[in-house]
Scaffold this motif. Structure first.
Motif, PDB file in Angstrom:
ATOM      1  N   ARG A 191       0.834  -1.196   0.000  1.00 35.24           N
ATOM      2  CA  ARG A 191       0.000   0.000   0.000  1.00 35.24           C
ATOM      3  C   ARG A 191       0.874   1.255   0.000  1.00 35.24           C
ATOM      4  O   ARG A 191       2.058   1.216   0.362  1.00 35.24           O
ATOM      5  N   GLU A 194       1.236   6.728   2.491  1.00 33.66           N
ATOM      6  CA  GLU A 194       0.251   7.476   3.273  1.00 33.66           C
ATOM      7  C   GLU A 194      -1.084   6.750   3.375  1.00 33.66           C
ATOM      8  O   GLU A 194      -2.035   7.278   3.946  1.00 33.66           O
ATOM      9  N   GLN A 195      -1.161   5.545   2.826  1.00 33.80           N
ATOM     10  CA  GLN A 195      -2.438   4.836   2.783  1.00 33.80           C
ATOM     11  C   GLN A 195      -2.600   3.943   4.007  1.00 33.80           C
ATOM     12  O   GLN A 195      -1.721   3.146   4.333  1.00 33.80           O
ATOM     13  N   SER A 196      -3.725   4.047   4.681  1.00 33.14           N
ATOM     14  CA  SER A 196      -4.000   3.194   5.830  1.00 33.14           C
ATOM     15  C   SER A 196      -4.393   1.803   5.360  1.00 33.14           C
ATOM     16  O   SER A 196      -4.770   1.606   4.200  1.00 33.14           O
TER      17      SER A 196
END
Length: 463
Positions: A191, A194-196
């Motif tokens: 991912r 910055e992606q959760s």
């Protein structure tokens, strides 16, 4: 010299001259120096040189109860003496019938119809053929596309390979055209920075639904998924992934096939992982490997009553499901599977796996602190470390370093541990009977093997 003489020198010559191994590298064919596993006991195998090696991969994810189990061997011998074979096309047999019953007692929901196969690949083939067969009877001949995933492995027969998504297996062998559509990798490691994880999960669910809508629900027959993508690198999708996937499938009348060839029969501490671990009741489950504890080949395609009922009786249009094998329900294999089930229940093996899992996963995660290791992941008694010469994210992690896994494998074997190298990954799934002290010994050797490989790479200026 007798036919049973396994003298190391001649056997190695015969191996190179005559034994065409799975995934044989053609560049080095006839010039291999494989370790010979000659005897085994418990969780250890002994090589031709007499070295005792802890079997980290449990053979090929399959030796659930370890080696040298006399009960399984005797059950097989007794059955062979009583009845070595029956034709499943013309007859039945009480041992095979009982095994089908025992499996049905342990499957989720109404998955009660067991089609016995020769292994995992033929179980997947059978599942896909049944899905297509059913749609033909229902008057939906265009509903045939199978959705699979990048890094998925479902077998090496033509049809099973065609729905497998491991890129390195597709370089030179043909696949059936138009059969499968592949979704992007579901590995949370990939991912964005910055992606959760929650946002990544939403993206993966959207990938599935968008594919169904783009291809057309009237053309998509099934979604096939391993609960954990095993041979693809022990990829564990984000929590809740499978539950949300099956909701999308139900919404669009797409069947859900759970490929439990690796996770079935105890690997995650339950007979089947689909419901107990991931909270889903699939339409079809495929299994193999651990169902006979690796002592003899066998697989199964387990189909729900609802699917069978929808095309049986008056609804069948007189159709015959012309799929099966000479060795479907083989009585000796069935005897091994029944004894495996008996031992797993009698000895509390599923509870044992659940008790061992926290230590296994704790020791696994600790390897992530090593400079060479970019990820340490797993679930139950299965794990993998992914390594890279450049620790980082994005493109760095996608570079396939063909040297790292082999170096770690060689160093671990020197220390007394077998692992399964997958390019830049090392995979391990030990026999389910492994004890705490053996888990610690396994990870001690693995850590030391990685450190020695790092020293090698540093001396060569690669780290």
């Amino acid at each position: 010299m007798t036919l049973h003489d396994n003298t190391a020198g001649p056997a190695r010559d015969w191996d190179n001259a005559h034994f065409l191994h799975p995934w044989e590298g053609m560049e080095s064919i006839g010039d291999n120096a494989r370790t010979f596993a000659e005897t085994a006991r418990g969780i250890h195998v002994t090589s031709e040189s007499g070295a005792e090696l802890l079997d980290g991969p449990a053979g090929m994810w399959c030796m659930q109860l370890g080696y040298g189990n006399h009960e399984i061997a005797e059950a097989m011998a007794d059955q062979a003496r009583q009845l070595a074979y029956f034709s499943p096309f013309n007859n039945s047999n009480s041992t095979a019938a009982r095994l089908a019953h025992e499996i049905a007692q342990r499957t989720p929901g109404d998955l009660n119809r067991v089609l016995f196969t020769t292994g995992g690949s033929t179980a997947v083939d059978s599942a896909l053929r049944f899905v297509w067969f059913r749609n033909n009877i229902l008057g939906r001949p265009e509903k045939k596309i199978i959705i699979s995933r990048q890094k998925a492995y479902h077998g090496s027969t033509h049809l099973a390979a065609s729905v497998s998504g491991k890129e390195r297996d597709k370089g030179w062998l043909d696949q059936a055209p138009g059969v499968a559509h592949f979704l992007p990798n579901v590995n949370p490691l990939l991912r964005g920075a910055e992606q959760s994880v929650a946002a990544f999960l939403d993206e993966k669910i959207a990938d599935l639904e968008n594919a169904i809508l783009s291809l057309g629900p009237e053309k998509v027959a099934a979604f096939i998924a391993e609960p954990i993508l095993a041979s693809g690198g022990v990829i564990v999708p984000p929590e809740g992934y499978h539950k949300r996937c099956i909701e999308i499938c139900r919404k669009h009348d797409v069947l859900y096939i759970s490929d439990e060839v690796v996770t079935g029969f105890g690997r995650l501490g339950h007979w089947f992982a689909s419901e107990e671990v991931f909270g889903i009741t699939p339409d079809i489950i495929t299994c193999a490997k651990g169902m006979t504890a690796g002592y003899v080949p066998m697989g199964a395609c387990i189909i729900s009553d609802a699917l069978i009922d929808s095309i049986s009786g008056e609804a069948s249009k007189g159709a015959t499901f012309s799929n099966g094998f000479t060795y479907s329900g083989h009585p000796v294999s069935a005897a091994a599977a029944l004894k495996t089930i008996e031992i797993i229940e009698r000895d509390g093996i599923l509870d044992h796996v659940r008790r061992m899992t926290p230590l296994f996963q704790e020791r696994l995660r600790a390897l992530g602190d090593l400079d060479l290791v970019v990820d340490a992941r797993g679930k139950g008694l299965v794990g993998a470390i992914e390594c890279s010469l450049q620790k980082g994210s994005g493109a760095d992690l996608l570079e396939q370093d063909y040297t790292v896994g082999a170096r770690i494998d060689a160093r671990c074997q020197e220390l007394g541990l077998l692992v399964r190298p997958l390019i830049n990954m090392c995979v391990f799934s030990p026999p389910l009977i492994i004890r705490e002290d053996e888990i610690n010994a396994m990870f001690d050797m693995l850590e030391q093997g990685v450190r020695r490989a790092m020293d090698d790479l540093a001396r060569e200026g690669l780290m």
